[in-house]
Motif scaffolding. Structure first.
Motif, PDB file in Angstrom:
ATOM      1  N   THR A  50      -5.927 -12.561 -38.006  1.00  0.00           N
ATOM      2  CA  THR A  50      -4.716 -12.057 -37.368  1.00  0.00           C
ATOM      3  C   THR A  50      -4.987 -11.915 -35.881  1.00  0.00           C
ATOM      4  N   ILE A  51      -3.925 -11.900 -35.117  1.00  0.00           N
ATOM      5  CA  ILE A  51      -4.007 -11.743 -33.665  1.00  0.00           C
ATOM      6  C   ILE A  51      -3.333 -10.430 -33.322  1.00  0.00           C
ATOM      7  N   THR A  52      -3.940  -9.672 -32.415  1.00  0.00           N
ATOM      8  CA  THR A  52      -3.364  -8.402 -31.990  1.00  0.00           C
ATOM      9  C   THR A  52      -3.185  -8.402 -30.475  1.00  0.00           C
ATOM     10  N   VAL A  53      -2.001  -7.955 -30.050  1.00  0.00           N
ATOM     11  CA  VAL A  53      -1.721  -7.729 -28.629  1.00  0.00           C
ATOM     12  C   VAL A  53      -1.185  -6.313 -28.499  1.00  0.00           C
ATOM     13  N   GLU A  54      -1.389  -5.715 -27.347  1.00  0.00           N
ATOM     14  CA  GLU A  54      -0.898  -4.348 -27.170  1.00  0.00           C
ATOM     15  C   GLU A  54      -0.615  -4.061 -25.708  1.00  0.00           C
ATOM     16  N   ALA A  55       0.200  -3.033 -25.506  1.00  0.00           N
ATOM     17  CA  ALA A  55       0.535  -2.575 -24.159  1.00  0.00           C
ATOM     18  C   ALA A  55       0.917  -1.103 -24.243  1.00  0.00           C
ATOM     19  N   THR A  56       0.599  -0.375 -23.199  1.00  0.00           N
ATOM     20  CA  THR A  56       1.053   1.003 -23.085  1.00  0.00           C
ATOM     21  C   THR A  56       2.192   1.015 -22.076  1.00  0.00           C
ATOM     22  N   VAL A  57       3.360   1.404 -22.560  1.00  0.00           N
ATOM     23  CA  VAL A  57       4.579   1.390 -21.756  1.00  0.00           C
ATOM     24  C   VAL A  57       4.801   2.788 -21.186  1.00  0.00           C
ATOM     25  N   ASN A  58       5.041   2.864 -19.909  1.00  0.00           N
ATOM     26  CA  ASN A  58       5.275   4.144 -19.250  1.00  0.00           C
ATOM     27  C   ASN A  58       6.713   4.592 -19.462  1.00  0.00           C
ATOM     28  N   ALA A  59       6.993   4.945 -20.719  1.00  0.00           N
ATOM     29  CA  ALA A  59       8.315   5.423 -21.124  1.00  0.00           C
ATOM     30  C   ALA A  59       8.145   6.145 -22.454  1.00  0.00           C
ATOM     31  N   PRO A  60       9.006   7.120 -22.727  1.00  0.00           N
ATOM     32  CA  PRO A  60       8.926   7.823 -24.016  1.00  0.00           C
ATOM     33  C   PRO A  60       9.297   6.904 -25.172  1.00  0.00           C
ATOM     34  N   ILE A  61       8.827   7.246 -26.346  1.00  0.00           N
ATOM     35  CA  ILE A  61       8.999   6.391 -27.518  1.00  0.00           C
ATOM     36  C   ILE A  61      10.466   6.113 -27.848  1.00  0.00           C
ATOM     37  N   GLU A  62      11.363   7.063 -27.610  1.00  0.00           N
ATOM     38  CA  GLU A  62      12.787   6.840 -27.908  1.00  0.00           C
ATOM     39  C   GLU A  62      13.341   5.681 -27.083  1.00  0.00           C
ATOM     40  N   LYS A  63      12.985   5.623 -25.811  1.00  0.00           N
ATOM     41  CA  LYS A  63      13.448   4.538 -24.942  1.00  0.00           C
ATOM     42  C   LYS A  63      12.799   3.216 -25.355  1.00  0.00           C
ATOM     43  N   VAL A  64      11.509   3.255 -25.620  1.00  0.00           N
ATOM     44  CA  VAL A  64      10.798   2.045 -26.020  1.00  0.00           C
ATOM     45  C   VAL A  64      11.417   1.470 -27.289  1.00  0.00           C
ATOM     46  N   TRP A  65      11.680   2.303 -28.263  1.00  0.00           N
ATOM     47  CA  TRP A  65      12.283   1.840 -29.520  1.00  0.00           C
ATOM     48  C   TRP A  65      13.656   1.212 -29.259  1.00  0.00           C
ATOM     49  N   GLU A  66      14.487   1.901 -28.489  1.00  0.00           N
ATOM     50  CA  GLU A  66      15.830   1.385 -28.190  1.00  0.00           C
ATOM     51  C   GLU A  66      15.761   0.020 -27.511  1.00  0.00           C
ATOM     52  N   PHE A  67      14.882  -0.103 -26.522  1.00  0.00           N
ATOM     53  CA  PHE A  67      14.779  -1.359 -25.784  1.00  0.00           C
ATOM     54  C   PHE A  67      14.191  -2.468 -26.655  1.00  0.00           C
ATOM     55  N   ASP A  84       4.531  10.973 -22.525  1.00  0.00           N
ATOM     56  CA  ASP A  84       5.466  10.248 -21.659  1.00  0.00           C
ATOM     57  C   ASP A  84       5.268   8.739 -21.701  1.00  0.00           C
ATOM     58  N   THR A  85       4.265   8.274 -22.441  1.00  0.00           N
ATOM     59  CA  THR A  85       4.018   6.848 -22.592  1.00  0.00           C
ATOM     60  C   THR A  85       4.022   6.490 -24.080  1.00  0.00           C
ATOM     61  N   THR A  86       4.105   5.191 -24.354  1.00  0.00           N
ATOM     62  CA  THR A  86       4.146   4.711 -25.734  1.00  0.00           C
ATOM     63  C   THR A  86       3.249   3.485 -25.854  1.00  0.00           C
ATOM     64  N   LYS A  87       2.368   3.511 -26.832  1.00  0.00           N
ATOM     65  CA  LYS A  87       1.516   2.355 -27.105  1.00  0.00           C
ATOM     66  C   LYS A  87       2.196   1.483 -28.143  1.00  0.00           C
ATOM     67  N   VAL A  88       2.381   0.209 -27.787  1.00  0.00           N
ATOM     68  CA  VAL A  88       2.978  -0.773 -28.693  1.00  0.00           C
ATOM     69  C   VAL A  88       1.877  -1.753 -29.092  1.00  0.00           C
ATOM     70  N   THR A  89       1.660  -1.888 -30.397  1.00  0.00           N
ATOM     71  CA  THR A  89       0.634  -2.791 -30.915  1.00  0.00           C
ATOM     72  C   THR A  89       1.285  -3.773 -31.884  1.00  0.00           C
ATOM     73  N   GLU A  90       1.119  -5.061 -31.607  1.00  0.00           N
ATOM     74  CA  GLU A  90       1.648  -6.116 -32.477  1.00  0.00           C
ATOM     75  C   GLU A  90       0.484  -6.876 -33.100  1.00  0.00           C
ATOM     76  N   THR A  91       0.516  -7.032 -34.405  1.00  0.00           N
ATOM     77  CA  THR A  91      -0.475  -7.838 -35.120  1.00  0.00           C
ATOM     78  C   THR A  91       0.285  -8.902 -35.891  1.00  0.00           C
TER      79      THR A  91
END
Length: 142
Positions: free
Chosen positions: A8-25, A104-111
């Motif tokens: 599997t391949i994993t990519v990730e980023a920490t977004v400088n936004a709360p999780i509610e905004k990250v989820w919506e976007f 205030d940040t959200t970590k997004v991890t995709e595998t």
């Protein structure tokens, strides 16, 4: 026999936004069309999304010069609102995405399971570029 699908391949980023905004976007088609492409010479002219278990999604990714386009689409196998997504692509590959609140940040991890046509590093680079574009768009939007 060894196959690429065992890796599997994993990519990730920490977004400088709360999780509610990250989820919506991440799930709202009006936002998906603003970030779901890997480079500035591409765009996403269409997105449809039903983010629930059993729901379907489709995003058209296209070269701005009109030379090429494709639909990225699949069916959600598990959606936990605000924290986790699993889906299957039409070719049988699976993708898992976690959203972790860090205040205030959200970590997004995709595998994801790689496809067998392109090299692993090329696939990792493309998915990371799209995730980086998501981060840039989300952080820039008020």
């Amino acid at each position: 026999m060894e196959t690429a699908n065992k890796t599997t391949i994993t990519v990730e980023a920490t977004v400088n936004a709360p999780i509610e905004k990250v989820w919506e976007f991440w799930i709202d088609p009006k936002h998906i069309t603003q970030w779901a492409f890997a480079s500035d010479d591409w765009h996403a002219p269409y997105a449809d999304n039903d983010p629930q278990t059993g729901g379907k999604f489709k995003t058209t990714m296209a070269a701005k010069n009109g030379s090429f386009s494709f639909d990225f689409e699949g069916v959600y196998s598990k959606v936990i609102e605000g924290s986790y997504i699993e889906y299957g692509l039409g070719d049988g590959r699976e993708v898992k995405i976690s959203f972790e609140s860090l205040g205030d940040t959200t970590k997004v991890t995709e595998t994801f399971d790689p496809e067998t046509t392109n090299p692993i590093e090329m696939q990792r680079g493309g998915w990371q570029a799209i995730l980086d574009n998501f981060k840039k768009y989300t952080e820039a939007s008020v």
